[in-house]
Each structure stands twice: as C-alpha cells, then as structure tokens.
Motif scaffolding. Structure first.
Motif, PDB file in Angstrom:
ATOM      1  N   VAL A 100       0.848  -1.194   0.000  1.00 29.75           N
ATOM      2  CA  VAL A 100       0.000   0.000   0.000  1.00 29.75           C
ATOM      3  C   VAL A 100       0.881   1.240   0.000  1.00 29.75           C
ATOM      4  CG1 VAL A 100      -1.753   1.302   1.264  1.00 29.75           C
ATOM      5  CG2 VAL A 100      -1.857  -1.208   1.218  1.00 29.75           C
ATOM      6  N   GLU A 101       0.687   2.091  -0.992  1.00 27.78           N
ATOM      7  CA  GLU A 101       1.464   3.327  -1.079  1.00 27.78           C
ATOM      8  C   GLU A 101       0.833   4.447  -0.255  1.00 27.78           C
ATOM      9  OE1 GLU A 101       4.313   3.536  -2.631  1.00 27.78           O
ATOM     10  OE2 GLU A 101       4.255   1.483  -3.417  1.00 27.78           O
ATOM     11  N   ARG A 102      -0.487   4.602  -0.388  1.00 26.22           N
ATOM     12  CA  ARG A 102      -1.208   5.635   0.364  1.00 26.22           C
ATOM     13  C   ARG A 102      -2.624   5.154   0.669  1.00 26.22           C
ATOM     14  NH1 ARG A 102      -0.854  11.077  -3.114  1.00 26.22           N
ATOM     15  NH2 ARG A 102      -1.005   9.535  -4.827  1.00 26.22           N
ATOM     16  N   VAL A 103      -3.177   5.686   1.744  1.00 26.37           N
ATOM     17  CA  VAL A 103      -4.568   5.411   2.103  1.00 26.37           C
ATOM     18  C   VAL A 103      -5.336   6.717   1.994  1.00 26.37           C
ATOM     19  CG1 VAL A 103      -6.162   4.654   3.916  1.00 26.37           C
ATOM     20  CG2 VAL A 103      -3.927   3.533   3.655  1.00 26.37           C
ATOM     21  N   PHE A 104      -6.448   6.701   1.272  1.00 28.10           N
ATOM     22  CA  PHE A 104      -7.310   7.880   1.134  1.00 28.10           C
ATOM     23  C   PHE A 104      -8.613   7.592   1.864  1.00 28.10           C
ATOM     24  CE2 PHE A 104      -4.720   7.643  -2.749  1.00 28.10           C
ATOM     25  CZ  PHE A 104      -4.052   8.857  -2.664  1.00 28.10           C
TER      26      PHE A 104
END
Length: 331
Positions: A100-104
């Motif tokens: 996972v690179e980023r969580v929005f």
C-alpha cells in the motif's frame, strides 16, 4: 355550299396560339439543376451514423469533463499505480499484504475495516490522506468507494507455468479457470469471487482482448483478487496446451454443446474450465483445444448466461461432483 355559309371553320384563338413567348427560356431550369453534393451519412439526422456521431461527441464531452475534474482533485496517481476502492476490497488487499502506497479516507468514518486499514498503514509507514467525497468519486470513476481507497502498484500477474506448478502442489485435484475474450472487468471480478468461493487455484486470461485486474475487477471480486492469482498468457491456446501437458483436462463451456455439465465425468481430474464471452462464446482454436465442450441447460426464453454466472455454475458443479466422489470413497 348552300346552307353552310354561317359556319366558321376551325380557328385558333389568339390566346391559345402555341410558339415561343418572351421569357420562357428559364422555364424548367430549376428542375434540371442538381441538389448539390449528397450530405455525409453522419450529417443526416435520420441516419444511424448521425446517432453514432452524437454518441461519440457526448462521450468525448464526458471524458473531457472527467479529465478536468481529475486535474482539480487532490488524488493523483503515478503512472502504473492503481486505486482499490471500497471497504471490503481494501481490507482484503491489506490482509493479503498487497503493498500500500497511500490510504485515502473521508473523515469521521466509523468502521472496523477502515480502522484495520489505517492501523496497517501506520505499521508500514504508508501515509493516510484525508480527502473529500468528491475527490474519491473522481479518482474511482464514480465507483462505490464507501469513503476509503488505497493506492497500490500495478497488479502483479503470475506466470502461467508458475500457476500450473503451484496448483499441482495443492491437496486434492487442481482446478483452474480460463477466460477467452472476456472484456468486461466486472465479469472478471465476479469470476475471481466465484473462484475464491469454490476453491479454484487460479485464473488464466489472455493479454489481448481481455479485461485486466483493474479497480472495477477488485471491487466486484470483494477482495478475492488478493487471494486468487491471475496469470496473463501471451497465447491462450498455448497456455491451455501447457496445462494439458501437465496433466490437466480442459473443459469448455458453450451453449451450443449437446453435452450437459451435470455430473461432469472429468470433474474429479485436474481440470481447467474455459469460459468464453457472452454471445460469441469460445473462439474456434480454443474450442478445438478443449478435451470436452459442455453446456449449462437453461430456459429457451433466455438466450445465454454471462461469463461470470456460467463460470460460477460450472465451478459449483465440479465441486459438487468432487465432494460426492470423496463421500463415496470414504464409505
């Protein structure tokens, strides 16, 4: 002659005299003139080509509007990265340890799955970005994101030979699914979900003329895309031949077959179930590669089943036959 002196002969009246008259040279000229070049088919409002032109222009306007909206959103993905949206797909991806690179996330969401994703991001150091609902709407192309999405690298497809080898090492008879020219990602997602539910070891899809594991497929799979490996084959026929060389039997689903799938005799063997696109069915070369082609009996009022439904029914039948064989062997 006597008695005829009062009778006049045939006399042409002056007003009916035939012949040239002043100004008659232009009479009928308009009738002889052409109507000009024939308008293009797409410019004639009654022609189907005009309707297609209007539809293309409408799609172009919609695409331009989406592009403008994306330019304004705060969610911008690097090339090759994808967005997985929805609470179940996101949670399943995190449990499967998908990078996972980023969580929005939209603020103030009380949900155990979202909290699980946020905690996992904290452990790995992935940033958690609070966004608006409009940002997620645009970034997910209007999908039902449920207020959360994650950015992941492009899906890593398995190699066909690795998928075959891994499936042969599983307990019990291996089971694979192959899709022939299924271009709808929703169908692919549903096939992945059925494959996960009935214990299939993986799915094989061709590189061309086929849907890939995209955001839409992730969403429909309800997280099964994280558990069921997908291999992309340069040539599907060659991939099926490799399966046969490894000991698999290849069974194709086609509505035109007279052999029903009920009680499939090959179900207990290492098996590859091949499903074609709705309407067109299996391509000729794929059909010729199959060891057996079977059909699912349906009502005559329904023309065909879509790929996902047909695959789910076939997997259920295979699992049922295998379970019956195991019970019989135990007794």
């Amino acid at each position: 002659m006597a008695g005829n002196q009062g009778r006049r002969g045939a006399v042409r009246k002056p007003t009916t005299k035939k012949g040239a008259r002043v100004g008659t040279g232009g009479h009928g000229r308009k009738a002889l003139e052409g109507r000009g070049p024939t308008p293009k088919a797409e410019d004639r409002t009654y022609h189907p080509a005009h309707k297609r032109k209007v539809a293309r222009e409408k799609r172009a306007e919609q695409d331009a509007a989406i592009a403008r909206a994306r330019a304004k959103t705060s969610i911008r993905l690097p090339e090759g990265h994808e967005l997985i949206a929805g609470r179940n797909p996101v949670a399943e991806a995190v449990r499967a340890e998908v990078p996972v690179e980023r969580v929005f996330v939209i603020g103030n969401i009380a949900d155990d799955r979202v909290e699980e994703v946020v905690r996992a991001a904290a452990r790995t150091g992935a940033p958690v970005v609070e966004v608006t609902r409009r940002d997620l709407d645009v970034a997910s192309d209007g999908a039902a994101h449920q207020g959360v999405a994650i950015e992941v690298p492009a899906y890593q497809y398995a190699q066909v030979e690795d998928l075959i080898a891994d499936s042969m090492q599983q307990i019990g008879a291996p089971l694979l699914v192959a899709l022939d020219q299924v271009t709808d990602p929703h169908n692919l997602g549903a096939v992945l979900r059925s494959s996960g539910a009935f214990g299939a070891d993986g799915v094989i899809i061709p590189e061309r003329r086929s849907a890939g594991v995209t955001t839409a497929a992730w969403k429909v799979s309800a997280g099964a895309a994280a558990r069921v490996p997908v291999a992309r084959a340069t040539n599907l026929v060659r991939a099926l031949q490799e399966c046969k060389q490894a000991g698999f039997f290849v069974v194709g689903l086609d509505g035109g077959s007279d052999v029903p799938i009920r009680g499939l005799g090959l179900a207990a063997e290492p098996l590859v179930i091949v499903t074609g696109a709705e309407g067109t069915g299996l391509s000729r070369l794929v059909r010729e590669t199959c060891d057996q082609v079977v059909s699912i009996p349906i009502s005559s009022r329904v023309e065909s089943l879509n790929a996902a439904v047909a695959t789910g029914i076939a997997l259920y039948e295979v699992v049922s036959v295998r379970a019956g064989s195991q019970r019989a062997a135990a007794e």
